[in-house]
Design a protein around this motif. Structure first.
Motif, PDB file in Angstrom:
ATOM      1  N   ASN A 185       0.856  -1.184   0.000  1.00  0.00           N
ATOM      2  CA  ASN A 185       0.000   0.000   0.000  1.00  0.00           C
ATOM      3  C   ASN A 185       0.890   1.232   0.000  1.00  0.00           C
ATOM      4  O   ASN A 185       1.957   1.235   0.616  1.00  0.00           O
ATOM      5  CB  ASN A 185      -0.909   0.015   1.234  1.00  0.00           C
ATOM      6  N   GLU A 193      -6.368  -5.741  -2.627  1.00  0.00           N
ATOM      7  CA  GLU A 193      -6.346  -4.518  -3.424  1.00  0.00           C
ATOM      8  C   GLU A 193      -5.378  -3.551  -2.768  1.00  0.00           C
ATOM      9  O   GLU A 193      -5.319  -3.460  -1.539  1.00  0.00           O
ATOM     10  CB  GLU A 193      -7.747  -3.903  -3.494  1.00  0.00           C
ATOM     11  N   THR A 226      -3.753   0.508  -2.693  1.00  0.00           N
ATOM     12  CA  THR A 226      -3.942   1.903  -3.070  1.00  0.00           C
ATOM     13  C   THR A 226      -2.571   2.534  -3.219  1.00  0.00           C
ATOM     14  O   THR A 226      -1.785   2.547  -2.272  1.00  0.00           O
ATOM     15  CB  THR A 226      -4.746   2.665  -1.999  1.00  0.00           C
ATOM     16  N   CYS A 227      -2.292   3.047  -4.413  1.00  0.00           N
ATOM     17  CA  CYS A 227      -1.016   3.714  -4.656  1.00  0.00           C
ATOM     18  C   CYS A 227      -0.993   5.048  -3.911  1.00  0.00           C
ATOM     19  O   CYS A 227      -2.017   5.514  -3.415  1.00  0.00           O
ATOM     20  CB  CYS A 227      -0.830   3.965  -6.142  1.00  0.00           C
ATOM     21  N   THR A 228       0.165   5.663  -3.869  1.00  0.00           N
ATOM     22  CA  THR A 228       0.307   6.927  -3.166  1.00  0.00           C
ATOM     23  C   THR A 228      -0.747   7.937  -3.610  1.00  0.00           C
ATOM     24  O   THR A 228      -1.355   8.603  -2.789  1.00  0.00           O
ATOM     25  CB  THR A 228       1.716   7.510  -3.388  1.00  0.00           C
ATOM     26  N   ASN A 283      -3.624   7.401  -5.183  1.00  0.00           N
ATOM     27  CA  ASN A 283      -4.983   6.865  -5.206  1.00  0.00           C
ATOM     28  C   ASN A 283      -5.372   5.959  -6.372  1.00  0.00           C
ATOM     29  O   ASN A 283      -6.526   5.576  -6.451  1.00  0.00           O
ATOM     30  CB  ASN A 283      -6.017   7.985  -5.043  1.00  0.00           C
ATOM     31  N   LYS A 332      -5.916   2.413  -7.787  1.00  0.00           N
ATOM     32  CA  LYS A 332      -6.151   1.123  -7.138  1.00  0.00           C
ATOM     33  C   LYS A 332      -5.544   0.034  -8.022  1.00  0.00           C
ATOM     34  O   LYS A 332      -5.690   0.054  -9.240  1.00  0.00           O
ATOM     35  CB  LYS A 332      -7.642   0.849  -6.969  1.00  0.00           C
ATOM     36  N   LYS A 381       0.448   6.696   3.378  1.00  0.00           N
ATOM     37  CA  LYS A 381      -0.412   5.693   2.740  1.00  0.00           C
ATOM     38  C   LYS A 381      -0.062   4.281   3.232  1.00  0.00           C
ATOM     39  O   LYS A 381      -0.372   3.299   2.586  1.00  0.00           O
ATOM     40  CB  LYS A 381      -0.291   5.765   1.228  1.00  0.00           C
TER      41      LYS A 381
END
Length: 195
Positions: A10, A45, A47-49, A51, A53, A82
């Motif tokens: 994440n 799933e 979440t990248c820095t 947002n 996905k 994050k």
């Protein structure tokens, strides 16, 4: 077929991951056609820095991998806000990194991704770099892992490659493509991608 594990947490930095998916994707069409990127993470799933996905192909909390099936490991960096630093401290990350190192396979830590290598205990007395532009805290962290911290964009030491940030991800992807194929393959893929 050679496989590269793109180990994602994440909060990972998308620009530190996407050059690998694109370059090796293009390679699968116009290059050596025998190298595959496989994404893995410890959540269903991610979440990248900023947002995006991402659904990793392998949920490593459920499925154990055989490191012998892979030729290299790539770990993009990310941001603490994050939860990037939480994931890289997991036992799953540590075990995977240690096994790649035990098998002397290429391990690439990009920007703060290098801290995953430190958490796994494989940086002691190894020259390494990390994000150059913030302040001294990241280099102090490298020293806490007993690494030899050097302020350079890219450091290659045996099977461990570390780099300083998003701008270096393309360079590392080309280095890895050449390592797993040939200079001619790199030349061809670069040409077809417009570099």
């Amino acid at each position: 077929m050679k496989k590269i594990l793109l180990l994602l947490s994440n909060g990972f930095e998308m620009l530190e991951a996407s050059p690998f998916t694109d370059i090796f994707g293009w390679n699968s069409i116009v290059g050596s056609k025998n190298i595959q990127i496989v994404t893995g993470g410890i959540h269903p799933e991610l979440t990248c820095t900023f947002n995006f996905k991402v659904i990793p192909e392998i949920n490593l909390s459920i499925n154990k991998i055989n490191v012998e099936d892979f030729s290299a490991l790539v770990i993009p960096g990310g941001f603490g806000f994050k939860n990037f630093f939480t994931d890289i401290k997991s036992d799953i990350f540590k075990e995977i990194i240690q096994e790649f190192n035990n098998q002397n396979k290429p391990i690439l830590g990009i920007c703060t991704g290098v801290f995953a290598l430190g958490e796994a205990g494989i940086l002691e007395n190894i020259p390494a770099t990390t994000y150059l532009l913030d302040n001294e805290r990241y280099f102090k962290q490298l020293q806490n892992f007993k690494a030899i911290s050097l302020k350079k964009d890219i450091i290659i030491h045996k099977n461990i490659i570390t780099s300083s940030g998003p701008k270096t991800a393309f360079d590392l992807a080309w280095i890895l493509l050449e390592t797993l194929s040939t200079k001619e393959t790199v030349r061809k893929v670069k040409k077809e991608m417009g570099f």
